[in-house]
Design a protein around this motif. Structure first.
Motif, mmCIF file in Angstrom:
data_model
loop_
_atom_site.group_PDB
_atom_site.id
_atom_site.type_symbol
_atom_site.label_atom_id
_atom_site.label_comp_id
_atom_site.label_asym_id
_atom_site.label_seq_id
_atom_site.Cartn_x
_atom_site.Cartn_y
_atom_site.Cartn_z
ATOM 1 N N ARG A 171 0.959 -1.361 0.107
ATOM 2 C CA ARG A 171 0.024 -0.082 0.228
ATOM 3 C C ARG A 171 0.849 1.366 0.047
ATOM 4 N NH1 ARG A 171 -3.326 0.089 4.712
ATOM 5 N NH2 ARG A 171 -4.047 1.796 4.302
ATOM 6 N N GLY A 172 1.774 1.316 0.642
ATOM 7 C CA GLY A 172 2.707 2.377 0.929
ATOM 8 C C GLY A 172 3.574 2.752 -0.364
ATOM 9 N N ALA A 173 4.107 1.692 -1.005
ATOM 10 C CA ALA A 173 4.569 1.655 -2.287
ATOM 11 C C ALA A 173 3.576 2.129 -3.445
ATOM 12 C CB ALA A 173 5.330 0.233 -2.838
ATOM 13 N N ALA A 174 2.617 1.614 -3.369
ATOM 14 C CA ALA A 174 1.349 2.159 -4.369
ATOM 15 C C ALA A 174 1.148 3.650 -4.289
ATOM 16 C CB ALA A 174 -0.147 1.475 -4.201
ATOM 17 N N ALA A 175 1.029 4.119 -2.978
ATOM 18 C CA ALA A 175 0.801 5.427 -2.818
ATOM 19 C C ALA A 175 2.154 6.222 -3.331
ATOM 20 C CB ALA A 175 0.451 5.656 -1.204
ATOM 21 N N LEU A 176 3.343 5.851 -2.929
ATOM 22 C CA LEU A 176 4.587 6.638 -3.502
ATOM 23 C C LEU A 176 4.500 6.750 -4.972
ATOM 24 C CD1 LEU A 176 6.908 5.506 -0.863
ATOM 25 C CD2 LEU A 176 6.355 7.878 -1.506
ATOM 26 N N LEU A 177 4.096 5.575 -5.801
ATOM 27 C CA LEU A 177 4.215 5.526 -7.275
ATOM 28 C C LEU A 177 3.063 6.408 -7.728
ATOM 29 C CD1 LEU A 177 4.902 1.647 -7.679
ATOM 30 C CD2 LEU A 177 6.441 3.529 -8.066
ATOM 31 N N ARG A 178 1.838 6.860 -7.050
ATOM 32 C CA ARG A 178 1.101 7.477 -7.346
ATOM 33 C C ARG A 178 1.361 9.078 -7.207
ATOM 34 N NH1 ARG A 178 -1.590 11.675 -5.661
ATOM 35 N NH2 ARG A 178 -3.767 12.327 -6.251
ATOM 36 N N LEU A 179 2.272 9.249 -6.287
ATOM 37 C CA LEU A 179 3.111 10.439 -6.141
ATOM 38 C C LEU A 179 3.982 10.607 -7.308
ATOM 39 C CD1 LEU A 179 3.534 12.948 -4.385
ATOM 40 C CD2 LEU A 179 5.326 11.630 -3.260
ATOM 41 N N VAL A 180 4.591 9.713 -7.696
ATOM 42 C CA VAL A 180 5.429 9.758 -8.771
ATOM 43 C C VAL A 180 4.863 10.120 -10.051
ATOM 44 C CG1 VAL A 180 6.893 8.478 -10.479
ATOM 45 C CG2 VAL A 180 7.313 8.186 -7.886
ATOM 46 N N VAL A 181 3.533 9.821 -10.411
ATOM 47 C CA VAL A 181 2.645 10.342 -11.268
ATOM 48 C C VAL A 181 2.367 11.559 -11.319
ATOM 49 C CG1 VAL A 181 0.660 9.809 -12.473
ATOM 50 C CG2 VAL A 181 1.862 7.974 -12.160
#
Length: 142
Positions: free
Chosen positions: A21-31
């Motif tokens: 979940r944390g990784a997915a949230a960070l990848l959304r931030l990347v976008v």
């Protein structure tokens, strides 16, 4: 990968096994951080992606990749329909999408531009004149 997003991408990579979940949230931030790099003036991520589509900056595949990371990343942070607590497979897919976005929207255009700019000056001038003629012919027809 642009330096503006590299730290978040690397952090997501480091934590993905412990916290999908944390990784997915960070990848959304990347976008979200990629959108202005790609040419959006919008602050919010959904309208920013829409602006990139409207301006013709991104293709359908890039739009789908950006929106997929956006939606899944949102679901990781906000209660919703997806449960990413132990979903390493989905997060791995998000990493692949980020790499696809970087490759298609940043790396490939830069490589093509570098080759194009290495053409002889006379050839580049001839191409510019050709394209200017084409644009004039189109506006004359309108």
């Amino acid at each position: 990968m642009p330096v503006e997003v590299l730290e978040d991408f690397e952090e997501a990579r480091r934590i993905h096994a412990l916290s999908p979940r944390g990784a997915a949230a960070l990848l959304r931030l990347v976008v979200q951080k990629l959108c202005p790099i790609l040419g959006s003036d919008k602050k919010d991520i959904n309208p920013a992606i829409g602006e990139l589509v409207e301006k013709g900056i991104i293709t359908g595949a890039l739009q789908q990749a950006l929106d997929s990371v956006r939606v899944i990343g949102n679901e990781a942070v906000h209660p919703g329909e997806l449960n990413l607590k132990d979903d390493a497979v989905t997060v791995h897919s998000l990493f692949k999408l980020i790499n696809f976005i970087i490759e298609k929207a940043i790396t490939e255009p830069k490589a093509i531009d570098a080759i194009y700019q290495s053409l002889p000056a006379g050839k580049l001038a001839g191409i510019a004149a050709r394209d200017k003629s084409s644009l004039s012919a189109v506006s004359d027809e309108a």
